[in-house]
Each structure stands twice: as structure tokens, then as C-alpha cells.
Design a protein around this motif. Structure first.
Motif, PDB file in Angstrom:
ATOM      1  N   SER A   1      68.697  -5.357   3.785  1.00 16.45           N
ATOM      2  CA  SER A   1      68.652  -5.419   2.317  1.00 16.45           C
ATOM      3  C   SER A   1      67.327  -4.871   1.802  1.00 16.45           C
ATOM      4  O   SER A   1      67.281  -4.145   0.800  1.00 16.45           O
ATOM      5  N   HIS A   2      66.235  -5.222   2.507  1.00 13.39           N
ATOM      6  CA  HIS A   2      64.933  -4.682   2.105  1.00 13.39           C
ATOM      7  C   HIS A   2      64.932  -3.162   2.205  1.00 13.39           C
ATOM      8  O   HIS A   2      64.459  -2.467   1.304  1.00 13.39           O
ATOM      9  N   ARG A   3      65.495  -2.642   3.307  1.00 12.49           N
ATOM     10  CA  ARG A   3      65.478  -1.190   3.482  1.00 12.49           C
ATOM     11  C   ARG A   3      66.352  -0.495   2.434  1.00 12.49           C
ATOM     12  O   ARG A   3      66.038   0.605   1.986  1.00 12.49           O
ATOM     13  N   MET A   4      67.452  -1.139   2.026  1.00 11.03           N
ATOM     14  CA  MET A   4      68.282  -0.555   0.961  1.00 11.03           C
ATOM     15  C   MET A   4      67.481  -0.504  -0.339  1.00 11.03           C
ATOM     16  O   MET A   4      67.485   0.498  -1.047  1.00 11.03           O
ATOM     17  N   ALA A   5      66.783  -1.614  -0.629  1.00 10.18           N
ATOM     18  CA  ALA A   5      65.980  -1.662  -1.865  1.00 10.18           C
ATOM     19  C   ALA A   5      64.911  -0.569  -1.825  1.00 10.18           C
ATOM     20  O   ALA A   5      64.708   0.151  -2.812  1.00 10.18           O
ATOM     21  N   ASP A   6      64.238  -0.394  -0.668  1.00 10.16           N
ATOM     22  CA  ASP A   6      63.190   0.632  -0.538  1.00 10.16           C
ATOM     23  C   ASP A   6      63.770   2.026  -0.792  1.00 10.16           C
ATOM     24  O   ASP A   6      63.144   2.872  -1.432  1.00 10.16           O
ATOM     25  N   THR A   7      64.991   2.239  -0.288  1.00 14.03           N
ATOM     26  CA  THR A   7      65.623   3.558  -0.381  1.00 14.03           C
ATOM     27  C   THR A   7      66.053   3.895  -1.801  1.00 14.03           C
ATOM     28  O   THR A   7      66.192   5.056  -2.165  1.00 14.03           O
ATOM     29  N   LEU A   8      66.244   2.848  -2.609  1.00 15.99           N
ATOM     30  CA  LEU A   8      66.677   3.094  -3.988  1.00 15.99           C
ATOM     31  C   LEU A   8      65.502   3.280  -4.952  1.00 15.99           C
ATOM     32  O   LEU A   8      65.700   3.701  -6.089  1.00 15.99           O
ATOM     33  N   VAL A   9      64.281   2.991  -4.486  1.00 16.11           N
ATOM     34  CA  VAL A   9      63.108   3.165  -5.373  1.00 16.11           C
ATOM     35  C   VAL A   9      62.959   4.629  -5.809  1.00 16.11           C
ATOM     36  O   VAL A   9      62.855   4.908  -7.006  1.00 16.11           O
ATOM     37  N   PRO A  10      62.998   5.617  -4.868  1.00 12.61           N
ATOM     38  CA  PRO A  10      62.872   7.016  -5.308  1.00 12.61           C
ATOM     39  C   PRO A  10      64.007   7.437  -6.251  1.00 12.61           C
ATOM     40  O   PRO A  10      63.843   8.381  -7.019  1.00 12.61           O
ATOM     41  N   ALA A  11      65.148   6.731  -6.221  1.00  9.89           N
ATOM     42  CA  ALA A  11      66.257   7.069  -7.135  1.00  9.89           C
ATOM     43  C   ALA A  11      66.078   6.396  -8.499  1.00  9.89           C
ATOM     44  O   ALA A  11      66.958   6.480  -9.356  1.00  9.89           O
ATOM     45  N   GLY A  12      64.950   5.692  -8.690  1.00  3.19           N
ATOM     46  CA  GLY A  12      64.640   5.118  -9.998  1.00  3.19           C
ATOM     47  C   GLY A  12      64.992   3.651 -10.148  1.00  3.19           C
ATOM     48  O   GLY A  12      64.828   3.076 -11.224  1.00  3.19           O
ATOM     49  N   PHE A  13      65.477   3.009  -9.085  1.00  2.00           N
ATOM     50  CA  PHE A  13      65.837   1.589  -9.185  1.00  2.00           C
ATOM     51  C   PHE A  13      64.640   0.700  -8.847  1.00  2.00           C
ATOM     52  O   PHE A  13      63.759   1.080  -8.075  1.00  2.00           O
ATOM     53  N   SER A  14      64.626  -0.498  -9.427  1.00  6.40           N
ATOM     54  CA  SER A  14      63.669  -1.514  -8.985  1.00  6.40           C
ATOM     55  C   SER A  14      64.443  -2.833  -8.897  1.00  6.40           C
ATOM     56  O   SER A  14      65.492  -2.984  -9.538  1.00  6.40           O
ATOM     57  N   GLU A  15      63.915  -3.789  -8.101  1.00  6.55           N
ATOM     58  CA  GLU A  15      64.647  -5.043  -7.904  1.00  6.55           C
ATOM     59  C   GLU A  15      64.566  -5.933  -9.139  1.00  6.55           C
ATOM     60  O   GLU A  15      63.516  -6.013  -9.773  1.00  6.55           O
ATOM     61  N   THR A  16      65.668  -6.615  -9.465  1.00  6.78           N
ATOM     62  CA  THR A  16      65.644  -7.567 -10.575  1.00  6.78           C
ATOM     63  C   THR A  16      65.741  -8.980  -9.994  1.00  6.78           C
ATOM     64  O   THR A  16      66.171  -9.151  -8.864  1.00  6.78           O
ATOM     65  N   ALA A  17      65.375  -9.957 -10.807  1.00  7.13           N
ATOM     66  CA  ALA A  17      65.404 -11.332 -10.313  1.00  7.13           C
ATOM     67  C   ALA A  17      66.807 -11.909 -10.388  1.00  7.13           C
ATOM     68  O   ALA A  17      67.152 -12.837  -9.667  1.00  7.13           O
ATOM     69  N   SER A  18      67.657 -11.366 -11.265  1.00 10.26           N
ATOM     70  CA  SER A  18      68.999 -11.941 -11.378  1.00 10.26           C
ATOM     71  C   SER A  18      70.031 -10.834 -11.620  1.00 10.26           C
ATOM     72  O   SER A  18      69.708  -9.796 -12.204  1.00 10.26           O
ATOM     73  N   PRO A  19      71.292 -11.050 -11.181  1.00 12.94           N
ATOM     74  CA  PRO A  19      72.322 -10.012 -11.331  1.00 12.94           C
ATOM     75  C   PRO A  19      72.610  -9.671 -12.796  1.00 12.94           C
ATOM     76  O   PRO A  19      73.056  -8.569 -13.099  1.00 12.94           O
ATOM     77  N   GLU A  20      72.332 -10.628 -13.716  1.00 13.00           N
ATOM     78  CA  GLU A  20      72.593 -10.379 -15.141  1.00 13.00           C
ATOM     79  C   GLU A  20      71.790  -9.175 -15.654  1.00 13.00           C
ATOM     80  O   GLU A  20      72.192  -8.488 -16.578  1.00 13.00           O
ATOM     81  N   ASP A  21      70.603  -8.921 -15.036  1.00 10.87           N
ATOM     82  CA  ASP A  21      69.751  -7.813 -15.498  1.00 10.87           C
ATOM     83  C   ASP A  21      70.022  -6.514 -14.749  1.00 10.87           C
ATOM     84  O   ASP A  21      69.379  -5.502 -15.011  1.00 10.87           O
ATOM     85  N   ALA A  22      70.947  -6.557 -13.780  1.00  7.78           N
ATOM     86  CA  ALA A  22      71.051  -5.416 -12.861  1.00  7.78           C
ATOM     87  C   ALA A  22      72.010  -4.333 -13.341  1.00  7.78           C
ATOM     88  O   ALA A  22      73.008  -4.610 -14.002  1.00  7.78           O
ATOM     89  N   ASP A  23      71.686  -3.073 -12.985  1.00  7.84           N
ATOM     90  CA  ASP A  23      72.613  -1.957 -13.189  1.00  7.84           C
ATOM     91  C   ASP A  23      73.473  -1.754 -11.947  1.00  7.84           C
ATOM     92  O   ASP A  23      74.481  -1.068 -11.985  1.00  7.84           O
ATOM     93  N   LEU A  24      73.004  -2.342 -10.840  1.00 13.62           N
ATOM     94  CA  LEU A  24      73.709  -2.207  -9.565  1.00 13.62           C
ATOM     95  C   LEU A  24      73.522  -3.505  -8.787  1.00 13.62           C
ATOM     96  O   LEU A  24      72.397  -3.982  -8.650  1.00 13.62           O
ATOM     97  N   VAL A  25      74.629  -4.088  -8.326  1.00 14.32           N
ATOM     98  CA  VAL A  25      74.524  -5.273  -7.456  1.00 14.32           C
ATOM     99  C   VAL A  25      75.093  -4.885  -6.092  1.00 14.32           C
ATOM    100  O   VAL A  25      76.217  -4.381  -6.009  1.00 14.32           O
ATOM    101  N   ILE A  26      74.286  -5.068  -5.045  1.00 16.18           N
ATOM    102  CA  ILE A  26      74.784  -4.784  -3.693  1.00 16.18           C
ATOM    103  C   ILE A  26      74.997  -6.108  -2.978  1.00 16.18           C
ATOM    104  O   ILE A  26      74.067  -6.908  -2.858  1.00 16.18           O
ATOM    105  N   LEU A  27      76.225  -6.335  -2.509  1.00 12.44           N
ATOM    106  CA  LEU A  27      76.495  -7.529  -1.684  1.00 12.44           C
ATOM    107  C   LEU A  27      76.379  -7.093  -0.236  1.00 12.44           C
ATOM    108  O   LEU A  27      77.184  -6.276   0.229  1.00 12.44           O
ATOM    109  N   ASN A  28      75.396  -7.608   0.479  1.00 13.08           N
ATOM    110  CA  ASN A  28      75.249  -7.243   1.889  1.00 13.08           C
ATOM    111  C   ASN A  28      75.928  -8.326   2.718  1.00 13.08           C
ATOM    112  O   ASN A  28      75.524  -9.489   2.674  1.00 13.08           O
ATOM    113  N   THR A  29      76.957  -7.961   3.451  1.00 12.04           N
ATOM    114  CA  THR A  29      77.905  -8.957   3.952  1.00 12.04           C
ATOM    115  C   THR A  29      77.873  -9.154   5.462  1.00 12.04           C
ATOM    116  O   THR A  29      77.415  -8.299   6.203  1.00 12.04           O
TER     117      THR A  29
END
Ligand code: SAM
Ligand code: SF4
Length: 446
Positions: free
Chosen positions: A6-34
Motif C-alpha cells: 500500500s505504501h508503494r502504491m501511494a508512492d507511485t501515485l505521487v508523481p501522478a499528482g495524488f496525495s494521501e487523505t485521512a479519510s475516504p470522504e476526501d478522496a478522488d481515488l480509494v484503493i482497497l488492498n485485499t
């Protein structure tokens, strides 16, 4: 491993303009890692998707588009079936493909339903973005690093060889580079991870396949590394070199997770575990001979097809013989596509449940005994973070017990000698010892 992924996915999305949010309500993308290891874990995915769908619909009412991605081993196993069952899901990414997330997200943003569960030819670790320094620092002083993935053992109950694929080890130099980046940002404790981590055989700097023992010796020299751990091991792969590393390396913590699953040879054979009860006990004594302060934890499955009361008692007897400091225990869960799921003599649910309770009572008794033995002792504690009370810090003993002490925050990231004054049910409590700093390894091998 899912935390690391999950950390590596978050790192990989930083160059694409994403940053981590504290809650899904604020998110443009929610990834469920299963996780697909047991039925219960896999079932949870669909109830969780239902919960996130409501958040997605609320976002849409506010005129905001939110994407839902399913990643990890359920994604790998079920692929496009996930979108068929839950049409709110926009993309499904298998456990070996998350380096492709940025392009998959771009396609999903233009309305396409995207599924990628092929095992890729490229190595995802070569493509994934490295974490930024501040992201590493935020994750704390203790970090995971994947060194090996997949498994070729094919235990008859297990989905890992199908969901994570064949066993692959990362080259030593790439692991060292990742670890240097982590220590440079303040990481002091490393846990090397892999589904079968002690089968590690990554190429060394000399072009020759390394071993886990050699890799640990190499990482122990990285400036800043205070503690090393690894998980999860297979008893068959506990070779002499790794046993020797335990005797040699002060940084390698004396706490070994070594899943046994059952104490009955008949069940171990039906599980295709490739080790016997005697073989397992042999591994434990070789390790103990090299380092006398080692403690062990394990994994157990109760109610494997054909398990009788006598087989189960063999497992209880093994627990008493070894005296585990802790353990994970599970009721056998039939997994689609595995040989054990097709076996005739499945154990009724009530029996599994009754055996699990008995096994857990035994483990709890041993765990309490193990923890009680720390009262009055002075041990090394790596201080990790502030505690719940003002002025309190929480750290970990070499045996991963949480230890609470009153101490200044500037000590976070250091190892302190702590005298244990009280043993609680979930933590040890102590005070910093007024003593000359003794070498951490003085008693080992004595
Ligand atoms: N590679 C490790 C080993 O050889 O023991 C195990 C890794 S597995 C991801 C983690 C644990 O999940 C296993 O040790 C086993 O106890 C449990 N597990 C795996 N498949 C299971 C199943 N079908 N039902 C119940 N528990 C299972
Ligand atoms: Fe699963 Fe571990 Fe057996 Fe591999 S060795 S099949 S990961 S239980």
C-alpha cells in the motif's frame, strides 16, 4: 506485505499528482488492498466495497467523481468477476501489477473499466517510484522491505502460489539501495518480508545468488540500522547459514516466526508441508544452540481435512514442548482451486471452532508465562513514538512486546536499557535503567 504494497502504491501515485487523505470522504481515488488467504478476508472486500460505494455516490451528488480500485490477492484471484459483482468498481489491479496504476487510473478516468491481473514480464520494483523522504519519516522508525515474493511450495491449503505467483527474489544491491534511503530518513528497524522469506536467493553484487543470511549480514552494516527482523519463514529453508547469522549478528532480533501449522505428521504430510514434527523440533534446537535467548512464534491451522482429536492433541503437545511466545491461529478455510478444498473429510465448523478455542487458550497461557518472565529484568527497548499519556513513550522489546516508559521525545529512535517494573496484559511498563550501557548481545550464545 499488504502494508508495504500500500505504501508503494501511494508512492507511485505521487508523481501522478495524488496525495494521501485521512479519510475516504476526501478522496478522488480509494484503493482497497485485499487479502485472499482465508474466506473471511475475501468476503470482507465486498462489504467494504458497499460502504465505499455510498461515499462515492455522495461525492457524485456534490458533483465530484471518485474512483474505486481493488488491488491485491482478491483482485488477482477474481479479476473482472469483481466488476461483474460490484459495478461501482472502476479498476482491478493484481498483486504484481500495481506499478501500472498511473496508466490504469488515466484510462479509468475516461470512463473505461480497467482490469490488469496478468503476471507481467517487467519487475514492478524497477518501475515503482521511490518514497519521498517526508513520507518515510511519517511512517515511523520501523519499516518493511519486500525482499522475496511468491512461493513454489504449494501447501495443499494455500492460495499464495496462485495469487502471488512463483518465488522471485530481489537483487541484493537494489535492497541495499532501498534500505539506505530508509535509514537516511530515520528508519532504525527493518523487517524483511516475503511469503517464503528464507528461501531468498537474490543475485549478490558478485553475480552469485545470495542467501537470507548473507543479505542480513550485508544490511547489518548499513549505517543507522539497529534492528533486523524477517518474516515469514518456512522450516525447510532454515539453512545453516541463517542459523549462523542468528548467532553472529547482534542486530538480528532473537525472535523468530516459524509457522508449523500442525504437530501431527499425518496432517503435515496431507498439507504437503515438506517437514515433519521431528524436523521442525530439530530446526528449533539448531537455532537455540546458536543463540540461547531466542523465542519463537508460529502459525497454526486447526480443522484441516481429516484432522482427528488425536492429531489435534499432537499439536497441543508440540505447543507445550516448544513453549511459543505468541502465535497466530486459524480455522482451516477451504480456498477455491487448492487441493485441500477437494478433500473428502472436511471437519465440521463446530469442531474447528472448539479446537481453535482450546489452542488459543494454550497459546495465551504460554504467552502470559513468557511476558511474566520479564518482570524485574533490564532489556533493550527501541523507542518508537509518543504514548497515550503526556511525557510517555512507547517502544518495542527485542521480542516485539510494547514497552511504555516516561521519557523525553528526543529519545525516539534510540535504544535504551529499560528495567521492567510491571507486566500488563498488552504491554510491559518500565523505567530507564541507571547502568553502564552493556553490549546488547553479551549473553547470547552463552
Ligand atoms: N509461508 C508461510 C508458511 O510457510 O507457513 C505462511 C504464509 S501464509 C500467507 C500465512 C498463514 O495463513 C499460514 O501460515 C497459515 O497458518 C494461514 N493460512 C493459509 N492458508 C490458510 C487456509 N486455507 N485456512 C486457514 N489458514 C490459512
Ligand atoms: Fe502458502 Fe507458506 Fe505453504 Fe507457500 S509455504 S504454499 S506461502 S503456506
Amino acid at each position: 506485505m499488504n502494508v508495504y504494497d500500500s505504501h508503494r502504491m501511494a508512492d507511485t501515485l505521487v508523481p501522478a499528482g495524488f496525495s494521501e487523505t485521512a479519510s475516504p470522504e476526501d478522496a478522488d481515488l480509494v484503493i482497497l488492498n485485499t487479502c485472499h488467504i482465508r474466506e473471511k478476508a475475501a468476503d470482507k472486500v465486498y462489504s467494504e466495497i458497499g460502504r465505499i460505494r455510498e461515499i462515492k455516490e455522495a461525492a457524485a451528488r456534490d458533483g465530484r467523481r471518485m474512483l474505486i480500485a481493488v488491488a491485491g490477492c482478491v483482485a488477482q484471484a477474481e479479476g473482472k468477476e469483481i466488476i461483474r459483482r460490484a459495478s461501482t468498481v472502476d479498476l482491478v489491479v493484481g498483486s504484481q501489477n500495481y506499478h501500472r496504476l498511473p496508466t490504469m487510473i488515466a484510462r479509468a478516468q475516461s470512463g473505461e473499466k480497467v482490469v490488469d491481473t496478468e503476471f507481467p514480464v517487467e519487475d514492478k520494483f524497477d518501475v515503482l517510484a521511490a518514497p519521498k523522504r517526508n513520507a518515510i519519516a511519517k511512517r515511523g522508525i520501523s519499516a518493511f522491505v519486500t525482499v522475496q515474493e511468491g512461493c513454489d511450495k504449494f501447501c495443499t491449503f494455500c492460495v499464495v502460489p496462485y495469487t502471488r505467483g512463483a518465488e522471485v527474489s530481489r537483487p541484493v544491491e537494489k535492497i541495499v539501495a532501498e534500505v539506505e534511503r530508509l535509514t537516511d530518513a530515520g528508519v532504525r528497524e527493518l523487517t524483511l518480508i516475503g511469503q517464503n522469506v528464507n528461501a531468498y536467493h537474490g543475485i549478490g553484487p558478485d553475480g552469485i545468488p545470495s542467501t537470507l543470511g548473507k543479505l542480513l549480514r550485508c544490511l547489518a552494516q548499513v549505517p543507522g540500522i539497529m534492528r533486523l527482523r524477517y518474516t515469514t519463514s518456512h522450516p525447510r529453508d532454515m539453512n545453516d547459514d541463517l542459523v549462523a547469522a542468528h548467532a553472529e549478528l547482534p542486530a538480528l532480533m532473537p525472535y523468530v516466526h516459524l509457522p508449523v501449522q500442525s504437530g501431527s505428521d499425518r496432517i503435515l504430510a496431507a498439507m504437503n508441508r515438506r517437514h515433519t514434527r521431528r524436523g521442525y523440533l530439530g530446526v528449533i534446537s539448531r537455532l537455540r544452540a546458536g543463540r540461547s535467548d531466542l523465542a519463537f512464534t508460529s502459525d497454526f491451522i486447526v480443522g484441516f481435512p481429516g484432522e482427528t482429536e488425536a492429531d489435534f492433541r499432537d499439536t497441543l503437545a508440540l505447543i507445550d514442548e516448544i513453549g511459543f511466545a505468541s502465535a497466530y491461529s486459524f480455522m482451516y478455510s477451504a480456498r477455491p482451486g487448492t487441493p485441500a478444498a477437494e478433500m473428502d473429510d472436511q471437519v465440521p465448523q463446530e469442531e474447528k471452532s472448539e479446537r481453535l478455542q482450546r489452542l488459543q487458550a494454550s497459546i495465551t497461557r504460554h504467552q502470559r508465562g513468557f511476558n511474566a518472565g520479564f518482570a524485574g529484568r533490564t532489556i533493550d527497548v527501541l523507542l518508537e513514538k509518543p504514548g497515550r499519556l503526556p511525557g510517555q513513550l512507547v517502544g518495542r522489546s527485542p521480542y516485539l512486546q510494547a514497552v511504555q516508559i516516561m521519557a523525553p521525545a528526543k529519545l525516539i529512535g534510540s535504544v535504551q536499557r529499560v528495567t521492567i517494573t510491571e507486566v500488563g496484559s498488552n504491554s510491559l511498563f518500565g523505567t530507564i535503567a541507571n547502568e553502564m550501557r552493556a553490549p546488547a548481545f553479551a549473553a547470547a550464545g552463552a
